[in-house]
Design an enzyme around this catalytic site. Structure first.
Site, PDB file in Angstrom:
ATOM      1  N   GLU A 101     -20.114 -83.411  32.902  1.00 57.40           N
ATOM      2  CA  GLU A 101     -20.783 -84.693  32.647  1.00 57.40           C
ATOM      3  C   GLU A 101     -20.884 -85.486  33.939  1.00 57.40           C
ATOM      4  O   GLU A 101     -20.059 -85.323  34.837  1.00 57.40           O
ATOM      5  CB  GLU A 101     -19.952 -85.518  31.644  1.00 57.40           C
ATOM      6  CG  GLU A 101     -20.406 -85.396  30.193  1.00 57.40           C
ATOM      7  CD  GLU A 101     -21.721 -86.120  29.921  1.00 57.40           C
ATOM      8  OE1 GLU A 101     -22.483 -86.387  30.860  1.00 57.40           O
ATOM      9  OE2 GLU A 101     -21.992 -86.406  28.744  1.00 57.40           O
ATOM     10  N   ASP A 105     -18.659 -93.113  29.576  1.00 59.74           N
ATOM     11  CA  ASP A 105     -18.789 -94.572  29.487  1.00 59.74           C
ATOM     12  C   ASP A 105     -18.167 -95.008  28.154  1.00 59.74           C
ATOM     13  O   ASP A 105     -16.945 -95.142  28.056  1.00 59.74           O
ATOM     14  CB  ASP A 105     -20.279 -94.911  29.598  1.00 59.74           C
ATOM     15  CG  ASP A 105     -20.566 -96.373  29.824  1.00 59.74           C
ATOM     16  OD1 ASP A 105     -20.082 -97.190  29.027  1.00 59.74           O
ATOM     17  OD2 ASP A 105     -21.277 -96.726  30.767  1.00 59.74           O
ATOM     18  N   PHE A 154     -23.103-101.258  36.182  1.00 59.25           N
ATOM     19  CA  PHE A 154     -24.108-100.247  35.821  1.00 59.25           C
ATOM     20  C   PHE A 154     -24.505 -99.472  37.067  1.00 59.25           C
ATOM     21  O   PHE A 154     -25.019-100.033  38.028  1.00 59.25           O
ATOM     22  CB  PHE A 154     -25.335-100.887  35.170  1.00 59.25           C
ATOM     23  CG  PHE A 154     -26.161 -99.859  34.440  1.00 59.25           C
ATOM     24  CD1 PHE A 154     -25.876 -99.513  33.133  1.00 59.25           C
ATOM     25  CD2 PHE A 154     -27.184 -99.186  35.094  1.00 59.25           C
ATOM     26  CE1 PHE A 154     -26.606 -98.522  32.475  1.00 59.25           C
ATOM     27  CE2 PHE A 154     -27.920 -98.190  34.446  1.00 59.25           C
ATOM     28  CZ  PHE A 154     -27.624 -97.860  33.136  1.00 59.25           C
ATOM     29  N   ARG A 167     -32.637 -91.522  39.710  1.00 57.87           N
ATOM     30  CA  ARG A 167     -31.765 -90.337  39.623  1.00 57.87           C
ATOM     31  C   ARG A 167     -31.665 -89.595  40.959  1.00 57.87           C
ATOM     32  O   ARG A 167     -30.700 -88.909  41.224  1.00 57.87           O
ATOM     33  CB  ARG A 167     -32.315 -89.339  38.600  1.00 57.87           C
ATOM     34  CG  ARG A 167     -32.182 -89.752  37.150  1.00 57.87           C
ATOM     35  CD  ARG A 167     -32.503 -88.541  36.274  1.00 57.87           C
ATOM     36  NE  ARG A 167     -32.858 -88.899  34.925  1.00 57.87           N
ATOM     37  CZ  ARG A 167     -31.997 -89.075  33.924  1.00 57.87           C
ATOM     38  NH1 ARG A 167     -30.721 -88.939  34.141  1.00 57.87           N
ATOM     39  NH2 ARG A 167     -32.421 -89.393  32.717  1.00 57.87           N
TER      40      ARG A 167
HETATM   41  C1  PRP Z   1     -25.603 -90.726  29.988  1.00 59.13           C
HETATM   42  C2  PRP Z   1     -24.658 -89.814  30.764  1.00 59.13           C
HETATM   43  C3  PRP Z   1     -23.665 -89.344  29.729  1.00 59.13           C
HETATM   44  C4  PRP Z   1     -23.630 -90.496  28.748  1.00 59.13           C
HETATM   45  C5  PRP Z   1     -22.379 -91.283  28.931  1.00 59.13           C
HETATM   46  O1  PRP Z   1     -26.595 -89.924  29.393  1.00 59.13           O
HETATM   47  O2  PRP Z   1     -25.352 -88.738  31.352  1.00 59.13           O
HETATM   48  O3  PRP Z   1     -24.097 -88.170  29.095  1.00 59.13           O
HETATM   49  O4  PRP Z   1     -24.775 -91.310  29.001  1.00 59.13           O
HETATM   50  O5  PRP Z   1     -22.387 -92.445  28.159  1.00 59.13           O
HETATM   51  P1  PRP Z   1     -21.463 -92.677  26.882  1.00 59.13           P
HETATM   52  O6  PRP Z   1     -20.057 -92.308  27.270  1.00 59.13           O
HETATM   53  O7  PRP Z   1     -21.607 -94.159  26.639  1.00 59.13           O
HETATM   54  O8  PRP Z   1     -21.983 -91.867  25.742  1.00 59.13           O
HETATM   55  P2  PRP Z   1     -27.969 -90.515  28.833  1.00 59.13           P
HETATM   56  O9  PRP Z   1     -27.862 -90.692  27.365  1.00 59.13           O
HETATM   57  O10 PRP Z   1     -28.388 -91.703  29.624  1.00 59.13           O
HETATM   58  O11 PRP Z   1     -28.946 -89.284  29.119  1.00 59.13           O
HETATM   59  P3  PRP Z   1     -29.326 -88.650  30.537  1.00 59.13           P
HETATM   60  O12 PRP Z   1     -28.165 -87.782  30.986  1.00 59.13           O
HETATM   61  O13 PRP Z   1     -30.546 -87.842  30.270  1.00 59.13           O
HETATM   62  O14 PRP Z   1     -29.556 -89.795  31.498  1.00 59.13           O
END
Ligand code: PRP
Length: 182
Positions: A101, A105, A154, A167
């Protein structure tokens, strides 16, 4: 690269990222010595981290597979609902897997993934996350290998986006609050 006003500051530099990834790879190489295992990568945010980590793993039986999940729309807050748009290509039953990951968060995504994968009866499930923001946790879940514990800001860059932007930035940066009305 020169950042514009959307970047409030650089939180983790590209050099610090690479140094820490080398340390994480050493840990994984030591823990998985002689074992066959698969890195399970969450698209899209974790891709740069995965690419740099993968090439530092020394085992000759290290595989990778990809799953696409998302829970953030065009905001800085999780929707609380995880959507999978692409599942893994291969079964993981009986395999040692490490979920890769970019950030933990709220923990909602990781908790969803762990439940999903554990139901498929792998030999083991561990988690390697470049970043951890424990102050935001809503679901109790943690990483086994964590690159950096960061404050509640953020962050964008090195795979992390805001509304699908930034990104490609090579450093991990704090997004200027004006961008999202914070
Ligand atoms: C983001 C990141 C993690 C997740 C973490 O993905 O890549 O997978 O959020 O956040 P959390 O602990 O609050 O669930 P996102 O949903 O933005 O998708 P992406 O990887 O395509 O940007």
């Amino acid at each position: 690269m020169q950042y514009g006003k959307d970047v409030a500051k650089i939180l983790v530099t590209r050099e610090e990222i690479q140094k820490r990834i080398a340390e994480l790879a050493d840990e994984i190489n030591r823990d998985y010595k002689g074992k066959e295992y698969t890195l399970v990568v969450t698209l899209r945010g974790a891709v740069p981290f995965f690419a740099d980590l993968f090439c530092k793993l020394t085992g000759n039986k290290v595989d990778c597979d990809f799953i696409a999940v998302s829970s953030y729309g065009a905001t800085t807050e999780s929707t609380g609902e995880v959507r999978m748009s692409k599942d893994l290509s291969s079964p993981i039953k009986g395999k040692h897997i490490i979920i890769v990951e970019d950030i933990i968060d709220t923990g909602i995504t990781l908790s969803y993934l762990k439940k999903l994968f554990e139901a498929r009866e792998p030999a083991s499930v561990k988690v390697c996350s470049l970043l951890d923001k424990p102050s935001r946790r809503e679901v109790e879940v943690e990483g086994d290998y964590v690159g950096f514990t960061i404050p509640n800001e953020f962050v964008i860059g090195y795979g992390l986006d805001y509304d699908q932007k930034y990104r490609n930035y090579p450093d991990i940066c704090v997004l200027a609050p004006e961008v999202y009305g914070g």
